[in-house]
Structures are given as structure tokens and as C-alpha cells.
Design a protein around this motif. Structure first.
Motif, PDB file in Angstrom:
ATOM      1  N   LYS A 297       0.808  -1.213   0.000  1.00 50.43           N
ATOM      2  CA  LYS A 297       0.000   0.000   0.000  1.00 50.43           C
ATOM      3  C   LYS A 297       0.846   1.270   0.000  1.00 50.43           C
ATOM      4  O   LYS A 297       0.346   2.357  -0.312  1.00 50.43           O
ATOM      5  CB  LYS A 297      -0.956   0.002   1.188  1.00 50.43           C
ATOM      6  CG  LYS A 297      -0.267   0.053   2.549  1.00 50.43           C
ATOM      7  CD  LYS A 297      -1.291  -0.034   3.678  1.00 50.43           C
ATOM      8  CE  LYS A 297      -0.598  -0.052   5.044  1.00 50.43           C
ATOM      9  NZ  LYS A 297      -1.578  -0.195   6.149  1.00 50.43           N
ATOM     10  N   SER A 298       2.156   1.137   0.327  1.00 49.20           N
ATOM     11  CA  SER A 298       3.024   2.319   0.389  1.00 49.20           C
ATOM     12  C   SER A 298       3.674   2.649  -0.950  1.00 49.20           C
ATOM     13  O   SER A 298       4.371   3.660  -1.061  1.00 49.20           O
ATOM     14  CB  SER A 298       4.110   2.116   1.442  1.00 49.20           C
ATOM     15  OG  SER A 298       5.093   1.199   0.981  1.00 49.20           O
ATOM     16  N   ILE A 299       3.464   1.804  -1.969  1.00 51.87           N
ATOM     17  CA  ILE A 299       4.105   2.061  -3.262  1.00 51.87           C
ATOM     18  C   ILE A 299       3.079   2.371  -4.351  1.00 51.87           C
ATOM     19  O   ILE A 299       3.404   2.359  -5.538  1.00 51.87           O
ATOM     20  CB  ILE A 299       4.989   0.882  -3.695  1.00 51.87           C
ATOM     21  CG1 ILE A 299       4.142  -0.365  -3.992  1.00 51.87           C
ATOM     22  CG2 ILE A 299       6.054   0.576  -2.642  1.00 51.87           C
ATOM     23  CD1 ILE A 299       4.912  -1.464  -4.698  1.00 51.87           C
ATOM     24  N   VAL A 300       1.827   2.641  -3.945  1.00 50.44           N
ATOM     25  CA  VAL A 300       0.773   2.914  -4.929  1.00 50.44           C
ATOM     26  C   VAL A 300       0.489   4.411  -4.996  1.00 50.44           C
ATOM     27  O   VAL A 300       0.728   5.162  -4.036  1.00 50.44           O
ATOM     28  CB  VAL A 300      -0.516   2.138  -4.608  1.00 50.44           C
ATOM     29  CG1 VAL A 300      -0.264   0.635  -4.718  1.00 50.44           C
ATOM     30  CG2 VAL A 300      -1.045   2.491  -3.226  1.00 50.44           C
ATOM     31  N   ALA A 301      -0.029   4.829  -6.162  1.00 50.73           N
ATOM     32  CA  ALA A 301      -0.361   6.241  -6.362  1.00 50.73           C
ATOM     33  C   ALA A 301      -1.733   6.581  -5.815  1.00 50.73           C
ATOM     34  O   ALA A 301      -1.993   7.722  -5.411  1.00 50.73           O
ATOM     35  CB  ALA A 301      -0.294   6.586  -7.850  1.00 50.73           C
ATOM     36  N   THR A 302      -2.625   5.593  -5.819  1.00 51.28           N
ATOM     37  CA  THR A 302      -3.975   5.757  -5.269  1.00 51.28           C
ATOM     38  C   THR A 302      -4.286   4.527  -4.429  1.00 51.28           C
ATOM     39  O   THR A 302      -3.678   3.464  -4.636  1.00 51.28           O
ATOM     40  CB  THR A 302      -5.027   5.881  -6.395  1.00 51.28           C
ATOM     41  OG1 THR A 302      -4.984   4.706  -7.208  1.00 51.28           O
ATOM     42  CG2 THR A 302      -4.761   7.103  -7.256  1.00 51.28           C
ATOM     43  N   PRO A 303      -5.199   4.613  -3.485  1.00 54.58           N
ATOM     44  CA  PRO A 303      -5.512   3.445  -2.661  1.00 54.58           C
ATOM     45  C   PRO A 303      -5.923   2.244  -3.514  1.00 54.58           C
ATOM     46  O   PRO A 303      -6.586   2.388  -4.549  1.00 54.58           O
ATOM     47  CB  PRO A 303      -6.680   3.932  -1.796  1.00 54.58           C
ATOM     48  CG  PRO A 303      -6.500   5.414  -1.732  1.00 54.58           C
ATOM     49  CD  PRO A 303      -5.961   5.816  -3.067  1.00 54.58           C
ATOM     50  N   ILE A 304      -5.480   1.058  -3.092  1.00 58.20           N
ATOM     51  CA  ILE A 304      -5.875  -0.174  -3.786  1.00 58.20           C
ATOM     52  C   ILE A 304      -7.390  -0.284  -3.729  1.00 58.20           C
ATOM     53  O   ILE A 304      -8.005  -0.135  -2.669  1.00 58.20           O
ATOM     54  CB  ILE A 304      -5.214  -1.393  -3.125  1.00 58.20           C
ATOM     55  CG1 ILE A 304      -3.693  -1.267  -3.190  1.00 58.20           C
ATOM     56  CG2 ILE A 304      -5.667  -2.680  -3.807  1.00 58.20           C
ATOM     57  CD1 ILE A 304      -2.944  -2.314  -2.394  1.00 58.20           C
ATOM     58  N   THR A 305      -7.999  -0.537  -4.878  1.00 56.81           N
ATOM     59  CA  THR A 305      -9.455  -0.588  -4.935  1.00 56.81           C
ATOM     60  C   THR A 305      -9.891  -1.830  -5.704  1.00 56.81           C
ATOM     61  O   THR A 305      -9.063  -2.629  -6.150  1.00 56.81           O
ATOM     62  CB  THR A 305     -10.024   0.681  -5.606  1.00 56.81           C
ATOM     63  OG1 THR A 305     -11.451   0.675  -5.495  1.00 56.81           O
ATOM     64  CG2 THR A 305      -9.629   0.769  -7.074  1.00 56.81           C
ATOM     65  N   ASP A 306     -11.186  -1.997  -5.846  1.00 55.19           N
ATOM     66  CA  ASP A 306     -11.719  -3.091  -6.655  1.00 55.19           C
ATOM     67  C   ASP A 306     -12.874  -2.560  -7.487  1.00 55.19           C
ATOM     68  O   ASP A 306     -13.212  -1.375  -7.431  1.00 55.19           O
ATOM     69  CB  ASP A 306     -12.151  -4.273  -5.786  1.00 55.19           C
ATOM     70  CG  ASP A 306     -13.189  -3.899  -4.742  1.00 55.19           C
ATOM     71  OD1 ASP A 306     -13.643  -2.733  -4.737  1.00 55.19           O
ATOM     72  OD2 ASP A 306     -13.546  -4.764  -3.920  1.00 55.19           O
TER      73      ASP A 306
END
Length: 452
Positions: free
Chosen positions: A249-258
Motif C-alpha cells: 500500500k506504500s508504493i501505490v499512487a492511489t488506494p488499492i481498490t476493486d
């Protein structure tokens, strides 16, 4: 192999069969075999006598039998199909018939057996028909195609009728010639089966090599003598000392979503709606989209998520949990809830490196260790975000991703060649069986008298 034809042929009188060797006889199977023989011949046996028992799963698609089960005659005399040593059977119900289920009944306990009522049993007249040869006829494409066309019933309850089997008209050589043909097919199909097994073994080895190549590159790097450190994660082990270990989660540009959790109205055309079945091998297979949705539904669902190039999808629920793919080439689609969408922060993580890391054996083990189970296996979005990623500097990420691309292309080429070979060999096997039992090739001089 170039095989000879018979010196002389005649019209069989059967339209689909065409010409057969001139010395073969053409008649219906009922003149050469009894169908579904009576159980009366074993009524004198004691009720506690043991016999083989074959449910459908004990009958293979290549003539093999699982003879591990036995029952007392008293338990199976009613409600099951009877057969004895030397009878020839095939599964008459769809899809077992089309899949080739059937066998010669050999090795039966006490010489007798009972099994599923979905078996058709043929008992050859030994003066006219060899059981081994009849088994090959039942396995041939001509018999299977015409049996499939003759099926009656609806859906999964379609069956090959007994009348079709009784009246099946075919060209029959002498018993001696039947035995020669059966021996030839035993030998040649065994050779083809060995080649198929070699290709399937190669495919398994290539899959292992691919997985090992990915896993080593994304957890050890490309330099063999680099100093290592303990990652602190059991399933990750040691990583290069200069790499960082960070939460996904610290290497993403936006929150992980579905994707949306509601089931849309599917249309014949529109915006492709992608779910777990379309995600495999690192790519999205648009031939396996769940369906199509309207532009209105797409616009509404896109308020939550809209695909972008190099987004990464991971299946987060179902049998393929952990399988990943990257968005390449097109973004005119939407996704369903079984997929988690991971959008890398390009200042920290390069998508193709992250994709390879997520496909590594190590990370997949981490996913499996964090499954939760309800009606099916799944991994929660929050848990997914906490899973660690071993991250080298950006230049090294790029070199690893480029190196893997080249190596995986080589392995993919070898895989495609093996994958092409298997169906070709199976086609060759099927064609050889059909040619031999219809008399299109003369194998009499190709089998020694001592064989079999």
C-alpha cells in the motif's frame, strides 16, 4: 510414417464409410456382438461373492480402469450394469461419451463386474469379433461422431441409444486381421502417447523454469555476489542488502481498490466487463470477458474506478486468488469486484517490476498464507495492502524488468511450440485409429506374429 493401402477396395454401401478393403464384410454390429447381456448367467453365484465395482469415475478416457473397488453380488445385482471379463464398454451419456470414457473389461475380480448404468456393454462373438479390436472401433472418430449425432435427450442427459449401437454398420476384417490391427494400434498409439507425455513434461518444466526465473530476479536481483540481508519475512527470506522492504500500500499512487460489487445487466455488445476468468499469464484475455455493459453502467461504475495503462489487477477471491495481469493497449473496459486494482506510484515503483514481483513464488506463498475462507478463498483488501514488497532502486527495477522480459519471451516461445505439438499429436493419434479400423491403411505386414 508412410503406410500402404490395401491392393483392392469395394463400395461399402454405407454412405459415410465409403470404400473398404475388398475382402472385408460390411454388416451391423448386432450380427457380431450381443448388447447389454443378461445378468442371468451369474444368478447361481452366491450373494456374498465379490465382484468388481465401477462407478463412472473408475472408467478412464484412455481405456484405463480403476479396479480397486469391489462389492458383494447381492449389493449390486439390481440397479447396476453387468459385465464380465472381455466385454467392451463405453459411457453413453454426455459429456462422458464425447470425452472417450470406455474400456475393455479385463482384470475383473472373479471375472465379473457391475457398474454405472450409464455404460453400454458389448459382448463380441469370438468367432467374428475380437474384443480388443472392438474397443478400438468404439474409440474411433467415425463411431464417436455418429454416436454423438444419434444422441437423444436434453442438455446433460443426452445419451447414445442402444439401437444406434446395434445397427452401427461397419467394415469388418477377419478376426486374425482384427488382432493384427489392434496390435498395431497398441504399438503406435503408445509411441504417440509417449511423445505427448514428453511434451507435457516439457511444459511442466518450462512452467517451473519460468516461475524460478521470475522469483529469483525479483527477490535476489541480477548480481550473483551482492550482499544480502534478512527481510524479516519467512516466505520472502533474504533480499539484497540495499533493497527496501515496504508494504504494497506504500508504493501505490492511489488506494488499492476493486470493481463494483453489484451484478450489472449484461448485453450482447457494449463496454467489456472484466472479471477473474479473463486474468491470467500476466495479461488480460478479452476473449474471456464476463460480458458487456451499457455506457450508462460503465459511467456509473467508473465513479469508483477507471482503468489506466499499467494498472495491475490481482484476483482477490475465488479459485485463482493471487493471479495477476497488467493493463496494456486498451482501457475501454470496466472490472468487477473479484479484482483488486493496483496503480503504482511511478516515482517509487515501476509497474512491470511490481507485476513480476506479485507473480513470484514467494509473493504467491504470502498471499496463500493470508487467505481467509468463507464460501471461497479470498484475500481482504486491507490485508493485501500490508503484504511486503522487496523493492530495489529504480534503475535496478528497470534492468530486472527488461531482463525478465527477454528471458520470458524465450521460455514463452518454447512453451508455444510444445503447446502446438500436443494437439497435433492427438490429431495424429485419432487419424491413425480411424484409418486403421476403416481399412484406409494396410498394417498386416507391420505387426509380428509374436507381438501382443
Amino acid at each position: 510414417m508412410s503406410l500402404p493401402r490395401y491392393p483392392e477396395y469395394k463400395d461399402s454401401g454405407v454412405e459415410w464409410l465409403g470404400e473398404v478393403p475388398a475382402h472385408w464384410n460390411v454388416d451391423a454390429l448386432r450380427r457380431r456382438a450381443a448388447l447389454n447381456p443378461s445378468k442371468s448367467e451369474i444368478r447361481e453365484l452366491p450373494g456374498d461373492a465379490m465382484v468388481s465395482f465401477l462407478p463412472m469415475e473408475a472408467v478412464g478416457e484412455n481405456g484405463d480402469l480403476d479396479l480397486s473397488r469391489t462389492r458383494q453380488i447381492s449389493d449390486v445385482l439390481s440397479g447396476y450394469t453387468y459385465f464380465r471379463e472381455g466385454d467392451v464398454t463405453f459411457a453413453k451419456i454426455t459429456p462422458c461419451f464425447e470425452n472417450g470414457k470406455g474400456a475393455r473389461m479385463v482384470g475383473l475380480y472373479g471375472g465379473h463386474g457391475f457398474g454405472t448404468t450409464e455404460l453400454t456393454v458389448a459382448r463380441p462373438d469370438p468367432d467374428l469379433l475380437d474384443s480388443h479390436y472392438l474397443d478400438w472401433v468404439f474409440r474411433s472418430t467415425p463411431f464417436r461422431k455418429r454416436g454423438e449425432a444419434a444422441m437423444y435427450g436434453a442438455g446433460g442427459q443426452k445419451r447414445v441409444p442402444d439401437e444406434f449401437v446395434r445397427e452401427f454398420a461397419f467394415g469388418w476384417p477377419s478376426v486374425e486381421e482384427q488382432i493384427s490391427i489392434a496390435r498395431f494400434l497398441d504399438r503406435e498409439t503408445a509411441r504417440i502417447d509417449a511423445l505427448i507425455a514428453e511434451q507435457e513434461t516439457l511444459l511442466a518444466l518450462l512452467a517451473e523454469k519460468r516461475q524460478a526465473t521470475i522469483s529469483h530476479a525479483v527477490t535476489r536481483g541480477l548480481e550473483p555476489n551482492v550482499p544480502m540481508k534478512d527481510s524479516g519475512i519467512a516466505w520472502l527470506g533474504e533480499v539484497p542488502a540495499h533493497w527496501e522492504v515496504r508494504a504494497l500500500k506504500s508504493i501505490v499512487a492511489t488506494p488499492i481498490t476493486d470493481g463494483p460489487h453489484e451484478t450489472p445487466v449484461f448485453l450482447e455488445e457494449g463496454v467489456p466487463f472484466v472479471s477473474a476468468e479473463a486474468v491470467s499469464g500476466g495479461a488480460i484475455n478479452f476473449d474471456k470477458v464476463r460480458g458487456y455493459i451499457s455506457a450508462e453502467d460503465d459511467a456509473r461504475y467508473s465513479q469508483k474506478y477507471r482503468p489506466q495503462i499499467h494498472d495491475i489487477y490481482m484476483v482477490k477471491s475465488g479459485a485463482t486468488t493471487g493471479v495477476t495481469a497488467i493493463v496494456e493497449g486498451r482501457t475501454d473496459f470496466n472490472i468487477w469486484s473479484p479484482l483488486a486494482a493496483i496503480r503504482c506510484n511511478l516515482e517509487i515503483a515501476l509497474p512491470h517490476f511490481v507485476l513480476s514481483y506479485l507473480r513470484s513464488k514467494n509473493f504467491q506463498e504470502g498471499v496463500a498464507l493470508n487467505w481467509s475462507f468463507g464460501t471461497q478463498q479470498n484475500i481482504g483488501m486491507g490485508v493485501l495492502g500490508t503484504l511486503p514488497v522487496a523493492l530495489p532502486p529504480e534503475d535496478e527495477q528497470r534492468k530486472i524488468a527488461e531482463s525478465l522480459q527477454d528471458k520470458l519471451k524465450e521460455l514463452a516461445a518454447l512453451r508455444r511450440a510444445a503447446e502446438r505439438a500436443v494437439p497435433l499429436l492427438r490429431e495424429r493419434r485419432s487419424a491413425l485409429i480411424s484409418a486403421a479400423v476403416t481399412g484406409q491403411i494396410d498394417v498386416r505386414g507391420l505387426v509380428s506374429e509374436e507381438a501382443g
